[in-house]
Design an enzyme around this catalytic site. Structure first.
Site, PDB file in Angstrom:
ATOM      1  N   LYS A 167       0.845  -1.199   0.000  1.00 56.43           N
ATOM      2  CA  LYS A 167       0.000   0.000   0.000  1.00 56.43           C
ATOM      3  C   LYS A 167       0.880   1.248   0.000  1.00 56.43           C
ATOM      4  O   LYS A 167       1.906   1.293   0.692  1.00 56.43           O
ATOM      5  CB  LYS A 167      -0.896  -0.027   1.244  1.00 56.43           C
ATOM      6  CG  LYS A 167      -1.950   1.057   1.294  1.00 56.43           C
ATOM      7  CD  LYS A 167      -2.746   0.940   2.596  1.00 56.43           C
ATOM      8  CE  LYS A 167      -3.832   1.995   2.696  1.00 56.43           C
ATOM      9  NZ  LYS A 167      -4.521   1.944   4.014  1.00 56.43           N
TER      10      LYS A 167
ATOM     11  N   SER B 256      -9.539   2.298   3.344  1.00 51.85           N
ATOM     12  CA  SER B 256      -8.692   2.974   2.379  1.00 51.85           C
ATOM     13  C   SER B 256      -7.832   2.025   1.544  1.00 51.85           C
ATOM     14  O   SER B 256      -7.382   2.399   0.470  1.00 51.85           O
ATOM     15  CB  SER B 256      -7.773   3.947   3.109  1.00 51.85           C
ATOM     16  OG  SER B 256      -6.873   3.245   3.950  1.00 51.85           O
TER      17      SER B 256
ATOM     18  N   SER C  45      -9.354  -0.011   7.554  1.00 51.77           N
ATOM     19  CA  SER C  45      -8.826   0.101   6.183  1.00 51.77           C
ATOM     20  C   SER C  45      -8.195  -1.169   5.624  1.00 51.77           C
ATOM     21  O   SER C  45      -7.882  -1.229   4.437  1.00 51.77           O
ATOM     22  CB  SER C  45      -7.813   1.239   6.102  1.00 51.77           C
ATOM     23  OG  SER C  45      -8.474   2.474   6.143  1.00 51.77           O
TER      24      SER C  45
END
Lengths: 99, 471
Positions: B61, B136, B160
């Site tokens: 990420k 997210s 997330s």
């Protein structure tokens, strides 16, 4: 709860955000709605409850004080938007009055 | 020919160990899959084209720092920023022989529940590209679901990792706070942020967690694990006490199809030998979300103060330093970070601190105590991960509060620093439903054991049908 234009501008100043007029209006409205929702926490009577700032009970985590080489200046400045020798270059912190 | 849609991290490790394929060939196979499918999905912000190692590659990420590879956290304000060091989790992956495949899309500064807040455009759900992959960490979840990575790293502040896993039919772990280093992870809310694995199976999740977890001298909030990570094998749940918190399973807004799939998984727990009982977390669910949206923005407003256009990242012009900083921040941050910076600054400002931030910290204690009481009677608590299946792009962008509700059920345990695992437990309207398993602090092994046994019994097929048909 409505957030006044003055309050929005005051908080924006604290947060170093040069908001546009459009953003001031929109954020005033949205922050009002969000604060009303999160203000729900005040319903609880919690005078005797200690606050939690951190989920683990860690106290005083010590480390050895061992010198290590620091980042070379060229590396530290590699992402600088503007560089002047071994310094980050920025405009004056305050307006300079010329005599 | 490698079927990246199906191949698990564990299977890929086996192929490499038996020298049936080289790490470089594996890397190439995933890059080919990315070329083929990521134009539509946009799971990646950038790929790393040369494999730096001979193991099974991993997607990371973009809030996690990677030396020499641009790291933006999905924000314009960090566009062009090339880190000089690796995050500890990046180092741990590299040391374990896992080269970086690429950096995955994220809501800006990990603030969001749909990946629509990325400054570089949204990621789409591999199960239905009209829908969001959650957020997210929607990029990491979509990459794993679509066979664009065997496994990935995400970060979780209020859901997330878990919520995108639920919306994409993947497995996601938010570890116990303090077990995985945050050094080199772009800070959002420091008392909540945790890095966690996103995988196709629970065993993969345990394998990655074993690589990631442990004390790091660079992050003083980390601790050593009380016991080694066990890769789960048991196929039953005998002796396990499973609690069903009423409020988390009957909360307003849970879709009927989600409730049904979760109820079936709970029945399955009993069939597998677990002792299932009801419990209550009354104030955790009712006050968890308001508590989170005070604590997290307050910490974010402080953490994001560092983006000022002076040392790295985007810079806007200005005649004075202050003007430069204010203009840089207004032009560099998107709507959601600005909203949260403003909210957090307000909640911390003179006259409001006690009523908002101070009170929220006390609510946090209440939430932790409620969970502790539940764990005196149960080993695992179960609920839906997300109240809904994946929603359509644009459905919640106009109303921040509606978007915030996506994390209603993932947030309470995050506030208490507890580990949570999301596994797919079925479909509703043809879309994956996530089952959330919450454990006591450091009970990851219990979560892996329960998740693995359920995964085996459920037999969920993690390949999105539309991609299986196309292949």
């Amino acid at each position: 709860m409505a957030i006044s234009r003055d309050d929005v501008l005051h908080v924006a100043k604290l947060a170093r955000l040069a908001l546009t007029e459009d953003e001031v209006a929109r954020l005033g409205e949205q922050l009002g709605a969000i604060l009303e929702a999160v203000g729900k926490v005040s319903e609880l009577e919690l005078d005797d409850v200690p606050p939690t700032s951190h989920p683990l009970d860690l106290v005083n985590v010590w480390g050895e004080d061992e010198p290590r080489p620091s980042l070379p200046a060229d590396d530290a400045l590699a992402n600088a938007p503007e560089r002047d020798g071994d310094f980050f270059r920025v405009p004056p912190a305050a307006a300079v009055e010329t005599p | 020919m490698i079927d990246t849609l199906r191949l698990t991290g564990e299977e890929a490790m086996g192929l490499v160990e038996r020298r049936e394929i080289s790490g470089a060939e594996l890397h190439r196979a995933y890059l080919d899959a990315i070329d083929e499918r990521d134009g539509e999905l946009h799971a990646y912000l950038r790929t790393v084209d040369e494999s730096e190692g001979d193991g099974v590659p991993i997607a990371i990420k973009d809030v996690i720092t990677t030396k020499g590879v641009e790291t933006t956290a999905g924000s314009r304000i960090l566009e062009g920023y090339v880190p000089l060091f690796d995050a500890t989790v990046t180092t741990r992956c590299k040391d374990a022989g896992l080269p970086i495949l690429g950096k995955t899309n994220t809501d800006e500064f990990a603030m969001g529940s749909s990946t629509e807040n990325s400054a570089f455009g949204p990621t789409r759900n591999p199960w239905d590209p009209r829908r969001v992959p959650g957020g997210s960490g929607g990029g990491s979840a979509a990459a794993v679901a679509a066979g664009l990575a065997p496994w990935a790293l995400g970060s979780d502040t209020g859901g997330s990792v878990k919520q995108p896993a639920a919306l994409t039919g993947t497995v996601g772990l938010r570890p116990t706070y303090g077990t995985v280093s945050r050094y080199g992870v772009v800070a959002f809310a420091s008392s909540l942020d945790q890095v966690g694995p996103v995988t196709k199976t629970v065993r993969d999740c345990a394998l990655l967690y074993r690589i990631l977890a442990g004390r790091d001298p660079c992050d003083s909030t980390t601790v050593d694990l009380p016991e080694p990570v066990q890769i789960p094998e048991a196929e039953d749940l005998r002796g396990l006490r499973v609690g069903v918190p009423r409020e988390m399973n009957e909360a307003e807004g849970i879709e009927p199809g989600v409730a049904d799939a979760v109820a079936r998984a709970i029945e399955l727990c009993a069939e597998l030998g677990a002792e299932v009982g009801e419990c209550e977390l009354p104030r955790s669910v009712e006050y968890g979300l308001p508590c989170y949206y005070l604590v997290a923005p307050a910490e974010a407003s402080s953490n994001l103060a560092r983006y000022d256009g002076v040392r790295y990242g985007f810079r806007a012009g200005g005649a004075t330093l202050r003007e430069l900083q204010e203009r840089t921040r207004d032009a560099g941050f998107g709507d959601e970070p600005k909203r949260r910076i403003m909210l957090g600054t307000y909640a911390l400002s003179a006259g409001y601190y006690e009523a908002f931030y101070g009170q929220a910290q006390k609510v946090r204690t209440v939430i932790a105590r409620e969970h502790a009481a539940a764990f005196e009677r149960f080993d695992v608590l179960v609920s839906p991960t997300s109240p809904t299946v994946a929603f359509e792009l644009g459905a919640r962008t106009a109303n921040p509060l509606a978007m915030y509700l996506s994390d209603l059920l993932t947030i309470p345990s995050c506030m208490a620093g507890l580990p949570g695992l999301s596994i797919p437990c079925g479909l509703s309207e043809g879309l994956p439903v996530g089952l959330q398993l919450i454990g006591a602090q450091f009970a990851e092994n219990t979560l892996f054991r329960a998740g693995h046994a359920l995964e085996r019994a459920l037999g969920f097929d993690y390949v999105p049908p539309r991609l299986a048909l196309a292949a």
